[in-house]
Design a protein around this motif. Sequence first.
Motif, mmCIF file in Angstrom:
data_model
loop_
_atom_site.group_PDB
_atom_site.id
_atom_site.type_symbol
_atom_site.label_atom_id
_atom_site.label_comp_id
_atom_site.label_asym_id
_atom_site.label_seq_id
_atom_site.Cartn_x
_atom_site.Cartn_y
_atom_site.Cartn_z
ATOM 1 N N ILE A 119 0.841 -1.204 0.000
ATOM 2 C CA ILE A 119 0.000 0.000 0.000
ATOM 3 C C ILE A 119 0.876 1.255 0.000
ATOM 4 C CG2 ILE A 119 -1.708 1.319 1.317
ATOM 5 C CD1 ILE A 119 -2.826 -1.321 2.322
ATOM 6 N N TRP A 120 1.908 1.249 0.826
ATOM 7 C CA TRP A 120 2.791 2.415 0.938
ATOM 8 C C TRP A 120 3.485 2.709 -0.395
ATOM 9 C CZ3 TRP A 120 8.435 2.729 2.174
ATOM 10 C CH2 TRP A 120 8.819 4.023 2.564
ATOM 11 N N LEU A 121 4.039 1.663 -1.004
ATOM 12 C CA LEU A 121 4.728 1.854 -2.275
ATOM 13 C C LEU A 121 3.773 2.296 -3.384
ATOM 14 C CD1 LEU A 121 7.309 -1.073 -2.424
ATOM 15 C CD2 LEU A 121 7.788 1.365 -2.432
ATOM 16 N N ASN A 122 2.593 1.747 -3.358
ATOM 17 C CA ASN A 122 1.598 2.140 -4.358
ATOM 18 C C ASN A 122 1.263 3.624 -4.237
ATOM 19 O OD1 ASN A 122 -0.443 1.374 -6.469
ATOM 20 N ND2 ASN A 122 -1.856 2.044 -4.869
ATOM 21 N N HIS A 126 2.201 6.696 -7.023
ATOM 22 C CA HIS A 126 1.144 7.510 -7.628
ATOM 23 C C HIS A 126 1.077 8.916 -7.028
ATOM 24 C CE1 HIS A 126 -0.123 3.395 -8.696
ATOM 25 N NE2 HIS A 126 -0.639 3.967 -9.762
ATOM 26 N N SER A 127 2.129 9.269 -6.315
ATOM 27 C CA SER A 127 2.158 10.596 -5.705
ATOM 28 C C SER A 127 2.278 11.677 -6.781
ATOM 29 C CB SER A 127 3.340 10.710 -4.738
ATOM 30 O OG SER A 127 3.494 12.039 -4.296
ATOM 31 N N PRO A 128 1.551 12.796 -6.647
ATOM 32 C CA PRO A 128 1.645 13.886 -7.631
ATOM 33 C C PRO A 128 2.901 14.742 -7.455
ATOM 34 C CG PRO A 128 0.108 14.481 -5.891
ATOM 35 C CD PRO A 128 0.528 13.059 -5.619
ATOM 36 N N PHE A 129 3.647 14.476 -6.368
ATOM 37 C CA PHE A 129 4.820 15.304 -6.077
ATOM 38 C C PHE A 129 6.093 14.630 -6.569
ATOM 39 C CE2 PHE A 129 1.673 15.982 -2.690
ATOM 40 C CZ PHE A 129 1.382 17.315 -2.920
ATOM 41 N N PRO A 130 6.940 15.329 -7.288
ATOM 42 C CA PRO A 130 8.213 14.756 -7.744
ATOM 43 C C PRO A 130 9.127 14.473 -6.554
ATOM 44 C CG PRO A 130 8.137 17.123 -8.198
ATOM 45 C CD PRO A 130 6.763 16.734 -7.740
ATOM 46 N N ASN A 131 9.927 13.437 -6.692
ATOM 47 C CA ASN A 131 10.905 13.042 -5.661
ATOM 48 C C ASN A 131 10.261 12.592 -4.344
ATOM 49 O OD1 ASN A 131 13.113 13.699 -7.367
ATOM 50 N ND2 ASN A 131 12.903 15.866 -6.793
ATOM 51 N N GLN A 132 8.953 12.326 -4.365
ATOM 52 C CA GLN A 132 8.272 11.891 -3.139
ATOM 53 C C GLN A 132 8.861 10.566 -2.638
ATOM 54 O OE1 GLN A 132 6.143 13.586 -1.468
ATOM 55 N NE2 GLN A 132 5.121 12.166 -0.076
ATOM 56 N N ASN A 133 9.159 9.650 -3.579
ATOM 57 C CA ASN A 133 9.755 8.359 -3.200
ATOM 58 C C ASN A 133 11.019 8.559 -2.384
ATOM 59 O OD1 ASN A 133 7.759 7.229 -4.704
ATOM 60 N ND2 ASN A 133 9.095 6.005 -6.026
ATOM 61 N N ARG A 134 11.937 9.315 -2.958
ATOM 62 C CA ARG A 134 13.240 9.498 -2.316
ATOM 63 C C ARG A 134 13.101 10.198 -0.969
ATOM 64 N NH1 ARG A 134 17.522 12.695 -5.778
ATOM 65 N NH2 ARG A 134 16.029 14.378 -5.318
ATOM 66 N N PHE A 135 12.267 11.197 -0.896
ATOM 67 C CA PHE A 135 12.100 11.961 0.346
ATOM 68 C C PHE A 135 11.556 11.074 1.464
ATOM 69 C CE2 PHE A 135 9.323 14.395 3.187
ATOM 70 C CZ PHE A 135 10.231 15.316 3.700
#
Length: 378
Positions: A119-122, A126-135
């Motif tokens: 769920i978290w990775l999904n 699909h986050s609208p914000f760039p670099n959200q994964n890395r942050f």
Amino acid sequence: MQSKAIINALRYGTPPAESSWQSFGRENEIRAFNTQLALIKDGASAVKLMLGDFGTGKSELISTLKRHALEKDYVIATLQIQDGFRFNKINDFYYAIMHNLSVKHHATGKASFNDLFEIWLNNLQHSPFPNQNRFEINAVCQALSQYNMNFARAFLSFMRARIQKNPEMQQVTTAWLTGERQIPYALKQKYGLTGFVDKTNTLDFLSAFCKLLTLLDYKGLVVFIDELDLIMDYRSDLRNAAFQNLKQLIDLGDLQHALFYFSGSKSLIEDADKGILSLPSLAQRLNYTNPAAFDGTNLTQPISCLTPLSSDQLKSLGIKIASIYREAYADNVSIDNTRMLHTIDSLVTAANTRQFVTSLIAHLDTCHHEDDAQMPSS
């Protein structure tokens, strides 16, 4: 179909897994458990011992408590002493937890370490914000480093493996994070993994894992450990080590968002030589230093005792079971109410709840078969 599954479980004296079945007559125990869950959500940790004689309904109560925890978004682990692990080795305890996880709505019941992140990775992908994964991943790793730096580094490698779709890297880091010791040195070196889970760092790893769960928006971890009294069969040094580990769980100041719910027989408090009293420091932490003054009905205490259902409660339970049986076999069974109430009255003297339930089901099965015999063949 659900009613037949409930009756079939009760027929063999096992707790029904169906969500519609709730432990009968245990409203106070369930309410106290939900209170503990709320405290765990707010950052507390706790150790609870629920003791009772054979057949009083411990397994049925635990089954209901598991469903409550799952529905409230806690990750649970279900363990049994000597069924895959011995409690005298704390690193085996961690390994057993990590390989017996369950989360809400998981199709197979058990969930792997990998399943926790879906769920978290999904949401990140699909986050609208760039670099959200890395942050977010860096923020999680920074939080985990407060508990154990090696755990944080391994988790970062695990997340890189997931994102890069590197199956070998994911398999190796998952194995390391979940307590696997037999990882080839070359693979550990390849992915920057240091050491392994042992008795010196197990509780740090457990603290880091509980923190990780909350960062993934779970409410916490609830570990159910059944048949704690089997510790009393251990050799004296192993038994003492197991009780020392139990004491460590209570003393672990950094551990948050975790509840360890042990169940077992009352021999744990009745046997002064092999039970809890054999380790005075543990007995003190569990507030069991004066057995004569012990009140097992106080559900707010670390140790509570499950009392048998009263005759009135058993009668109400019997009526409920008869109603479910009617629903399960509505097409070819008729149960006379007067006869059924008389049968229930005659069975409430059974030695314990399990015997009452199995005897009642056996009687209902007899009625069922009698009706089948009277039905004309097609």
